[in-house]
Design a protein around this motif. Structure first.
Motif, PDB file in Angstrom:
ATOM      1  N   VAL A  50      54.097  -5.941 -90.271  1.00  0.00           N
ATOM      2  CA  VAL A  50      56.049  -6.618 -90.418  1.00  0.00           C
ATOM      3  C   VAL A  50      56.933  -6.279 -91.543  1.00  0.00           C
ATOM      4  O   VAL A  50      57.851  -6.727 -91.438  1.00  0.00           O
ATOM      5  CB  VAL A  50      55.597  -7.939 -90.499  1.00  0.00           C
ATOM      6  CG1 VAL A  50      57.278  -8.921 -90.149  1.00  0.00           C
ATOM      7  CG2 VAL A  50      53.653  -8.566 -89.985  1.00  0.00           C
ATOM      8  N   HIS A  69      56.729  -6.427 -94.952  1.00  0.00           N
ATOM      9  CA  HIS A  69      57.060  -8.200 -95.384  1.00  0.00           C
ATOM     10  C   HIS A  69      55.781  -8.985 -95.426  1.00  0.00           C
ATOM     11  O   HIS A  69      55.794  -9.687 -96.353  1.00  0.00           O
ATOM     12  CB  HIS A  69      58.614  -8.445 -94.168  1.00  0.00           C
ATOM     13  CG  HIS A  69      59.466  -8.524 -93.828  1.00  0.00           C
ATOM     14  ND1 HIS A  69      60.560  -8.922 -95.389  1.00  0.00           N
ATOM     15  CD2 HIS A  69      59.791  -7.231 -93.564  1.00  0.00           C
ATOM     16  CE1 HIS A  69      61.335  -8.233 -94.815  1.00  0.00           C
ATOM     17  NE2 HIS A  69      61.456  -7.598 -93.578  1.00  0.00           N
ATOM     18  N   LEU A  70      54.816  -8.218 -95.179  1.00  0.00           N
ATOM     19  CA  LEU A  70      53.389  -9.116 -94.709  1.00  0.00           C
ATOM     20  C   LEU A  70      52.922  -8.196 -95.730  1.00  0.00           C
ATOM     21  O   LEU A  70      52.310  -7.366 -94.850  1.00  0.00           O
ATOM     22  CB  LEU A  70      53.171  -9.579 -93.854  1.00  0.00           C
ATOM     23  CG  LEU A  70      51.581 -10.550 -93.555  1.00  0.00           C
ATOM     24  CD1 LEU A  70      51.710 -11.867 -94.422  1.00  0.00           C
ATOM     25  CD2 LEU A  70      50.849 -10.402 -92.504  1.00  0.00           C
ATOM     26  N   LYS A  71      52.138  -8.959 -96.866  1.00  0.00           N
ATOM     27  CA  LYS A  71      51.577  -7.457 -97.471  1.00  0.00           C
ATOM     28  C   LYS A  71      50.440  -8.334 -98.351  1.00  0.00           C
ATOM     29  O   LYS A  71      49.987  -9.319 -98.506  1.00  0.00           O
ATOM     30  CB  LYS A  71      52.320  -7.973 -99.085  1.00  0.00           C
ATOM     31  CG  LYS A  71      53.525  -6.983 -98.921  1.00  0.00           C
ATOM     32  CD  LYS A  71      53.580  -5.775-100.764  1.00  0.00           C
ATOM     33  CE  LYS A  71      55.342  -5.889-100.228  1.00  0.00           C
ATOM     34  NZ  LYS A  71      55.347  -4.931-101.547  1.00  0.00           N
ATOM     35  N   TYR A  72      48.928  -8.339 -98.133  1.00  0.00           N
ATOM     36  CA  TYR A  72      47.271  -8.491 -97.981  1.00  0.00           C
ATOM     37  C   TYR A  72      47.175  -7.659 -98.864  1.00  0.00           C
ATOM     38  O   TYR A  72      46.702  -6.658 -98.784  1.00  0.00           O
ATOM     39  CB  TYR A  72      46.627  -9.099 -96.776  1.00  0.00           C
ATOM     40  CG  TYR A  72      47.551  -7.645 -96.166  1.00  0.00           C
ATOM     41  CD1 TYR A  72      46.007  -6.917 -95.549  1.00  0.00           C
ATOM     42  CD2 TYR A  72      48.507  -7.612 -94.684  1.00  0.00           C
ATOM     43  CE1 TYR A  72      46.567  -6.417 -95.193  1.00  0.00           C
ATOM     44  CE2 TYR A  72      48.337  -6.897 -93.547  1.00  0.00           C
ATOM     45  CZ  TYR A  72      47.139  -5.817 -93.976  1.00  0.00           C
ATOM     46  OH  TYR A  72      47.486  -4.401 -93.152  1.00  0.00           O
ATOM     47  N   ILE A 103      47.646 -12.737-100.513  1.00  0.00           N
ATOM     48  CA  ILE A 103      48.306 -12.965 -99.145  1.00  0.00           C
ATOM     49  C   ILE A 103      50.091 -13.217 -99.625  1.00  0.00           C
ATOM     50  O   ILE A 103      49.954 -14.864-100.021  1.00  0.00           O
ATOM     51  CB  ILE A 103      47.960 -12.993 -98.073  1.00  0.00           C
ATOM     52  CG1 ILE A 103      46.333 -12.742 -97.546  1.00  0.00           C
ATOM     53  CG2 ILE A 103      48.836 -13.081 -96.758  1.00  0.00           C
ATOM     54  CD1 ILE A 103      45.675 -14.094 -96.842  1.00  0.00           C
ATOM     55  N   TYR A 118      54.372 -13.397 -98.383  1.00  0.00           N
ATOM     56  CA  TYR A 118      55.471 -12.889 -97.076  1.00  0.00           C
ATOM     57  C   TYR A 118      56.669 -12.776 -97.806  1.00  0.00           C
ATOM     58  O   TYR A 118      57.094 -13.638 -98.681  1.00  0.00           O
ATOM     59  CB  TYR A 118      55.170 -13.630 -96.426  1.00  0.00           C
ATOM     60  CG  TYR A 118      55.901 -13.000 -94.997  1.00  0.00           C
ATOM     61  CD1 TYR A 118      55.917 -12.099 -94.197  1.00  0.00           C
ATOM     62  CD2 TYR A 118      57.541 -13.846 -94.705  1.00  0.00           C
ATOM     63  CE1 TYR A 118      56.443 -11.785 -93.323  1.00  0.00           C
ATOM     64  CE2 TYR A 118      58.081 -13.683 -93.928  1.00  0.00           C
ATOM     65  CZ  TYR A 118      57.642 -12.736 -92.699  1.00  0.00           C
ATOM     66  OH  TYR A 118      57.934 -12.835 -92.113  1.00  0.00           O
ATOM     67  N   ASN A 119      57.764 -11.653 -97.847  1.00  0.00           N
ATOM     68  CA  ASN A 119      58.385 -11.900 -98.254  1.00  0.00           C
ATOM     69  C   ASN A 119      59.559 -11.860 -96.972  1.00  0.00           C
ATOM     70  O   ASN A 119      59.667 -11.184 -96.365  1.00  0.00           O
ATOM     71  CB  ASN A 119      58.916  -9.946 -98.273  1.00  0.00           C
ATOM     72  CG  ASN A 119      57.677  -9.214-100.131  1.00  0.00           C
ATOM     73  OD1 ASN A 119      58.610  -9.508-100.615  1.00  0.00           O
ATOM     74  ND2 ASN A 119      56.517  -8.617 -99.191  1.00  0.00           N
ATOM     75  N   ILE A 120      60.071 -12.960 -97.563  1.00  0.00           N
ATOM     76  CA  ILE A 120      60.663 -13.569 -96.489  1.00  0.00           C
ATOM     77  C   ILE A 120      62.160 -13.209 -96.093  1.00  0.00           C
ATOM     78  O   ILE A 120      62.530 -13.188 -95.042  1.00  0.00           O
ATOM     79  CB  ILE A 120      61.472 -15.266 -96.771  1.00  0.00           C
ATOM     80  CG1 ILE A 120      59.747 -15.809 -97.075  1.00  0.00           C
ATOM     81  CG2 ILE A 120      62.136 -15.953 -95.956  1.00  0.00           C
ATOM     82  CD1 ILE A 120      60.251 -16.985 -97.009  1.00  0.00           C
ATOM     83  N   THR A 146      59.602 -14.433-102.112  1.00  0.00           N
ATOM     84  CA  THR A 146      58.501 -14.295-102.039  1.00  0.00           C
ATOM     85  C   THR A 146      57.236 -15.517-101.987  1.00  0.00           C
ATOM     86  O   THR A 146      57.867 -16.032-103.038  1.00  0.00           O
ATOM     87  CB  THR A 146      57.852 -13.061-102.602  1.00  0.00           C
ATOM     88  OG1 THR A 146      58.234 -12.042-102.000  1.00  0.00           O
ATOM     89  CG2 THR A 146      56.434 -12.566-102.008  1.00  0.00           C
ATOM     90  N   ALA A 190      53.330 -16.941-101.525  1.00  0.00           N
ATOM     91  CA  ALA A 190      52.134 -16.096-101.701  1.00  0.00           C
ATOM     92  C   ALA A 190      51.485 -16.741-101.642  1.00  0.00           C
ATOM     93  O   ALA A 190      51.148 -18.262-102.476  1.00  0.00           O
ATOM     94  CB  ALA A 190      52.049 -15.167-103.050  1.00  0.00           C
TER      95      ALA A 190
END
Length: 432
Positions: free
Chosen positions: A189, A192-195, A227, A229-231, A255, A257
């Motif tokens: 994304v 924005h989505l880091k995992y 996991i 997520y950067n909003i 962010t 997590a």
């Protein structure tokens, strides 16, 4: 401690090896924007080096626990001394080799911090293998050098913070927040989505049958994930790493997590093993204000739980004397309960001499699970000011701590006596 490795994007520079030695190692070098000096071997191969240092002075009220004694301790410490090396062998293959000193205050021993073979294919799919950070909460992933405050580690430690094999007593399950294993990580994304998903040794199986034989007789592996997520804006920390603040360089950040670690038979004794599950979440908010000041908020929650198969090991357990350094209660009787820690920082935009002041407040509470131990809940208040000279590369911190958390200034300690203790500390952090 628990302690993060030097961010890759900022360690490709040289500052500690003599130039003649480096010249013998490589054919030449070129300057890289925002990355110092990188020594280039050919079009795809390069190597970089760097170093990090943290040192402090502390004065703790009634440090020896003598009732009515108004004296304060006076202690100097070398908190961290790290050497960094990174390189690229192929377009898709890199490596990391970092060291750390253990027992720094007693002369220190240089030990391996990270040894990672990095296969980086694209933003979505990358594999790191070797000794590396176990996925966790933001504070642990920041490590000491990229945290927002000088002393970030307040809550009970996890297994990967526990022991240094053949140096500290206790079952081996990693140290400095590292363990041997593999991490699969990526970003989607538009970043924005880091995992990250990891498989590690965790608590290692005992190779002997005498006193001190640990749980995990079957050699079960530990699984870990994070996991995030950067909003708003995407944080610029490379890989699956994190930072407590970017001092406004990433713009507005929000962010959220979640993270977890699990190992079957990862705690307890050989006779009474238990499955370990640590899970939690964290949030980071950073706002660049109209006056160019930067407001930063970090908060993190953790839950530590163990499911014992045949009851928890008692005081008479043959391995109950094997406790690890620091808080958490050891791998035989690890901590069970909840913890929360939060900080609020404001970077003043006006420059004073060569840096900027960043006042902050911080609060930590550790809530022990009823029946786990006689130790009571513990908390700590902290207030201080950072003097930011060059981001995470050069800063000075002056802080006050007060509370019963580990006797005022440290991680949770089951032996703390509950007294409200004050501490004053001055810390310096430098890296290149």
């Amino acid at each position: 401690m628990t302690n993060s490795i030097k961010h890759l994007a900022k360690i490709r520079r040289v500052g500690w090896l003599p130039m003649m030695t480096l010249t013998a190692l490589v054919a030449g070098h070129s300057s890289v924007s925002q990355a110092g000096a990188t020594f280039k071997i050919d079009d795809t191969k390069w190597i970089s080096v760097g170093a990090g240092l943290r040192t402090s002075f502390s004065s703790v009220e009634d440090a020896n626990g003598r009732a009515g004694n108004p004296k304060w301790s006076t202690d100097f410490a070398l908190n961290n001394l790290r050497l960094y090396m990174n390189g690229q062998l192929h377009k898709y293959i890199k490596f990391t080799f970092n060291t750390e000193c253990s027992n720094c205050g007693d002369g220190g021993d240089i030990r391996i911090l990270d040894g990672i073979a990095q296969f980086e294919i694209n933003p979505y799919a990358n594999l790191w293998a070797g000794r590396q950070l176990v996925p966790e909460g933001r504070i642990e992933m920041n490590g000491p050098f990229y945290s927002a405050t000088f002393e970030p580690f307040k809550t009970p430690f996890e297994a990967s913070d526990s022991t240094i094999q053949n140096v500290l007593p206790g079952p081996d399950a990693g140290t400095f927040g590292r363990d041997e294993g593999v991490n699969f990580w990526g970003a989607a994304v538009d970043g924005h989505l880091k995992y990250v998903f990891g498989i590690f040794e965790g608590l290692k199986r005992s190779n002997y049958s005498g006193p001190g034989k640990t749980a995990n007789a079957d050699g079960n592996l530990m699984y870990a994930t994070r996991i995030a997520y950067n909003i708003l804006n995407v944080e610029s920390a490379p890989g699956y790493y994190t930072g407590g603040t970017a001092y406004g360089a990433d713009g507005d950040v929000l962010t959220v997590a979640g993270f977890a670690q699990y190992q079957e038979d990862g705690a307890g004794s050989y006779e009474k093993a238990g499955d370990v599950l640590m899970a939690g979440g964290d949030l980071k908010f950073e706002k660049v204000l109209p006056n160019k000041g930067v407001l930063t908020v970090n908060t993190e929650y953790k839950n530590f739980g163990i499911d014992y198969h045949n009851g928890a090991p008692g005081a008479g357990s043959s391995t109950n004397n094997f406790f690890v350094g620091g808080g958490g209660g050891g791998l035989v009787n690890p901590f069970q309960g909840d913890s929360i820690t939060s900080n609020l920082l404001y970077l003043i935009p006006q420059k004073v001499w060569i840096g900027q002041f960043q006042p902050y407040v911080m609060y930590t509470q550790v809530m022990t699970r009823q029946g786990f131990t006689s130790a009571q809940d513990q908390s700590e208040y902290e207030g201080g000011v950072n003097y930011i000279i060059d981001g995470h590369n050069a800063r000075v911190s002056l802080l006050w701590q007060g509370g019963d958390l580990s006797g005022g200034g440290g991680i949770w300690n089951p032996a703390a006596n509950g007294d409200f203790v004050n501490a004053i500390k001055l810390g310096v952090q430098l890296q290149i």
